[in-house]
Design a protein around this motif. Structure first.
Motif, PDB file in Angstrom:
ATOM      1  N   UNK A  50       0.831  -1.198   0.000  1.00  0.00           N
ATOM      2  CA  UNK A  50       0.000   0.000   0.000  1.00  0.00           C
ATOM      3  C   UNK A  50       0.863   1.245   0.000  1.00  0.00           C
ATOM      4  N   UNK A  51       1.908   1.233   0.839  1.00  0.00           N
ATOM      5  CA  UNK A  51       2.810   2.383   0.913  1.00  0.00           C
ATOM      6  C   UNK A  51       3.465   2.652  -0.441  1.00  0.00           C
ATOM      7  N   UNK A  52       3.836   1.601  -1.145  1.00  0.00           N
ATOM      8  CA  UNK A  52       4.431   1.772  -2.472  1.00  0.00           C
ATOM      9  C   UNK A  52       3.453   2.470  -3.416  1.00  0.00           C
ATOM     10  N   UNK A  53       2.185   2.077  -3.358  1.00  0.00           N
ATOM     11  CA  UNK A  53       1.182   2.717  -4.213  1.00  0.00           C
ATOM     12  C   UNK A  53       1.012   4.188  -3.869  1.00  0.00           C
ATOM     13  N   UNK A  54       1.016   4.494  -2.581  1.00  0.00           N
ATOM     14  CA  UNK A  54       0.894   5.891  -2.147  1.00  0.00           C
ATOM     15  C   UNK A  54       2.087   6.707  -2.653  1.00  0.00           C
ATOM     16  N   UNK A  55       3.266   6.134  -2.536  1.00  0.00           N
ATOM     17  CA  UNK A  55       4.469   6.859  -2.978  1.00  0.00           C
ATOM     18  C   UNK A  55       4.493   7.037  -4.492  1.00  0.00           C
ATOM     19  N   UNK A  56       3.956   6.055  -5.211  1.00  0.00           N
ATOM     20  CA  UNK A  56       3.877   6.204  -6.671  1.00  0.00           C
ATOM     21  C   UNK A  56       2.931   7.343  -7.066  1.00  0.00           C
ATOM     22  N   UNK A  57       2.002   7.673  -6.154  1.00  0.00           N
ATOM     23  CA  UNK A  57       1.113   8.811  -6.385  1.00  0.00           C
ATOM     24  C   UNK A  57       1.774  10.125  -6.003  1.00  0.00           C
ATOM     25  N   UNK A  58       3.035  10.047  -5.568  1.00  0.00           N
ATOM     26  CA  UNK A  58       3.787  11.244  -5.233  1.00  0.00           C
ATOM     27  C   UNK A  58       3.607  11.745  -3.819  1.00  0.00           C
ATOM     28  N   UNK A  59       3.064  10.899  -2.945  1.00  0.00           N
ATOM     29  CA  UNK A  59       2.826  11.319  -1.555  1.00  0.00           C
ATOM     30  C   UNK A  59       3.665  10.505  -0.585  1.00  0.00           C
ATOM     31  N   UNK A  60       3.848  11.049   0.604  1.00  0.00           N
ATOM     32  CA  UNK A  60       4.597  10.366   1.655  1.00  0.00           C
ATOM     33  C   UNK A  60       3.724   9.294   2.299  1.00  0.00           C
ATOM     34  N   UNK A  61       4.343   8.183   2.692  1.00  0.00           N
ATOM     35  CA  UNK A  61       3.641   7.099   3.382  1.00  0.00           C
ATOM     36  C   UNK A  61       4.443   6.684   4.605  1.00  0.00           C
ATOM     37  N   UNK A  62       3.747   6.524   5.717  1.00  0.00           N
ATOM     38  CA  UNK A  62       4.357   6.081   6.966  1.00  0.00           C
ATOM     39  C   UNK A  62       3.599   4.845   7.434  1.00  0.00           C
ATOM     40  N   UNK A  63       4.310   3.798   7.822  1.00  0.00           N
ATOM     41  CA  UNK A  63       3.683   2.510   8.135  1.00  0.00           C
ATOM     42  C   UNK A  63       3.930   2.145   9.605  1.00  0.00           C
ATOM     43  N   UNK A  64       2.882   1.680  10.283  1.00  0.00           N
ATOM     44  CA  UNK A  64       2.995   1.215  11.663  1.00  0.00           C
ATOM     45  C   UNK A  64       2.122  -0.029  11.860  1.00  0.00           C
ATOM     46  N   UNK A  65       2.521  -0.879  12.792  1.00  0.00           N
ATOM     47  CA  UNK A  65       1.661  -1.988  13.211  1.00  0.00           C
ATOM     48  C   UNK A  65       0.665  -1.477  14.236  1.00  0.00           C
ATOM     49  N   UNK A  66      -0.590  -1.931  14.132  1.00  0.00           N
ATOM     50  CA  UNK A  66      -1.661  -1.496  15.027  1.00  0.00           C
ATOM     51  C   UNK A  66      -2.443  -2.700  15.509  1.00  0.00           C
ATOM     52  N   UNK A  67      -2.593  -2.828  16.822  1.00  0.00           N
ATOM     53  CA  UNK A  67      -3.406  -3.889  17.418  1.00  0.00           C
ATOM     54  C   UNK A  67      -4.510  -3.219  18.227  1.00  0.00           C
ATOM     55  N   UNK A  68      -5.720  -3.190  17.681  1.00  0.00           N
ATOM     56  CA  UNK A  68      -6.800  -2.476  18.347  1.00  0.00           C
ATOM     57  C   UNK A  68      -7.388  -3.239  19.527  1.00  0.00           C
ATOM     58  N   UNK A  69      -6.906  -4.463  19.782  1.00  0.00           N
ATOM     59  CA  UNK A  69      -7.321  -5.138  21.017  1.00  0.00           C
ATOM     60  C   UNK A  69      -6.542  -4.608  22.215  1.00  0.00           C
ATOM     61  N   UNK A  70      -5.570  -3.735  21.956  1.00  0.00           N
ATOM     62  CA  UNK A  70      -4.796  -3.067  23.011  1.00  0.00           C
ATOM     63  C   UNK A  70      -5.011  -1.560  22.871  1.00  0.00           C
ATOM     64  N   UNK A  71      -6.112  -1.044  23.407  1.00  0.00           N
ATOM     65  CA  UNK A  71      -6.528   0.331  23.115  1.00  0.00           C
ATOM     66  C   UNK A  71      -5.490   1.409  23.433  1.00  0.00           C
ATOM     67  N   UNK A  72      -4.854   1.340  24.578  1.00  0.00           N
ATOM     68  CA  UNK A  72      -3.881   2.380  24.931  1.00  0.00           C
ATOM     69  C   UNK A  72      -2.715   2.386  23.945  1.00  0.00           C
TER      70      UNK A  72
END
Length: 269
Positions: A50-72
């Motif tokens: 996904x980040x590669x596609x965003x960058x090909x559109x000329x925009x910055x992409x930042x990637x993080x892992x997210x686990x929403x079962x750990x709200x804090x």
């Protein structure tokens, strides 16, 4: 009272954007000129694609892992993404899960996992993003991806249905409370969409027959993303507290389905 018509988005965070609706949304928002925060839970490779596609559109992409079962921890991830992006003008809560367990068989742990992922974790992420929007004072757009099951139930989806009903209600309350800051909050409620969540990866939805859906087929993730992109844009300045069904007419089939179903197979998940 902040003016929602003067909104000029430059940054967006889209949770669960490693595939499906999330990926399509990230790419659509990048095409609209936004830098994108991308999150993944189990599919890091998908997030990088996904980040590669965003960058090909000329925009910055930042990637993080997210686990929403750990709200804090989830809220901290949203803060981290916003810091690196330089803000969050648009927040799309797309991360979610289902379990397919009938009510009588549903154990507490499964219930908690589904509800924590779809609702409690979503609350933490939505609140973190909204607080940043309020502090920045530039307005904002918040969109939650719910489901047609925000409105109508499905056999075998007790926890999923409950969490999606509740998420839709949360968004409506947010719309009331955030309006004074120029922040709108809306939901998008997809029907059957050809994505990994429905077991339809890289398949053409126009080639599938769905007699019970008025448009006769599943949806494409990009069709959902197009509606989200509108709700994330300056053009949606007078839309808040709404839930937009993107379902090919599925929700309109209640009485029709009730009169035309000829067997009892629907009683099983």
């Amino acid at each position: 009272m902040e003016d929602t018509t003067r909104f000029e988005p430059a940054t967006a965070i889209v949770t669960g954007s490693d595939s499906g609706i999330g990926r399509a949304t990230a790419v659509a928002l990048a095409a609209s000129g936004m830098d994108i925060g991308i999150t993944w839970h189990t599919d890091e490779k998908g997030a990088e694609e996904t980040a590669d596609e965003v960058r090909r559109a000329g925009r910055n992409a930042v990637v993080r892992r997210l686990d929403t079962t750990r709200p804090a921890e989830a809220a901290a991830v949203i803060d981290s993404l916003a810091e690196e992006l330089g803000g969050v003008d648009v927040f799309v809560n797309n991360a979610g899960t289902g379990d397919g367990t009938p009510f009588l068989d549903l154990d507490l742990e499964t219930w908690k996992t589904t509800v924590d992922t779809n609702l409690t974790g979503a609350f933490a992420c939505l609140q973190a993003a909204a607080r940043r929007m309020v502090k920045a004072g530039r307005g904002g757009r918040i969109v939650a991806v719910t489901s047609v099951h925000e409105f109508q139930p499905r056999v075998g989806a007790a926890a999923y249905d409950a969490s999606k009903h509740a998420l839709g209600g949360l968004i409506k309350t947010m719309a009331l409370e955030l309006a004074e800051f120029g922040i709108t909050a809306n939901s998008v409620a997809p029907g059957e969409i050809a994505t990994p969540m429905t077991g339809q990866t890289d398949e053409d939805p126009t080639m599938k027959d769905r007699p019970g859906v008025p448009l006769g087929r599943p949806g494409d993730a990009r069709e959902v993303a197009a509606v989200i992109a509108f709700l994330a844009s300056p053009a949606s300045s007078y839309v808040t507290g709404a839930s937009w069904a993107v379902d090919g007419g599925m929700l309109q089939m209640g009485p029709q389905a009730g009169s035309h179903i000829t067997g009892h197979d629907w009683r099983k998940p």
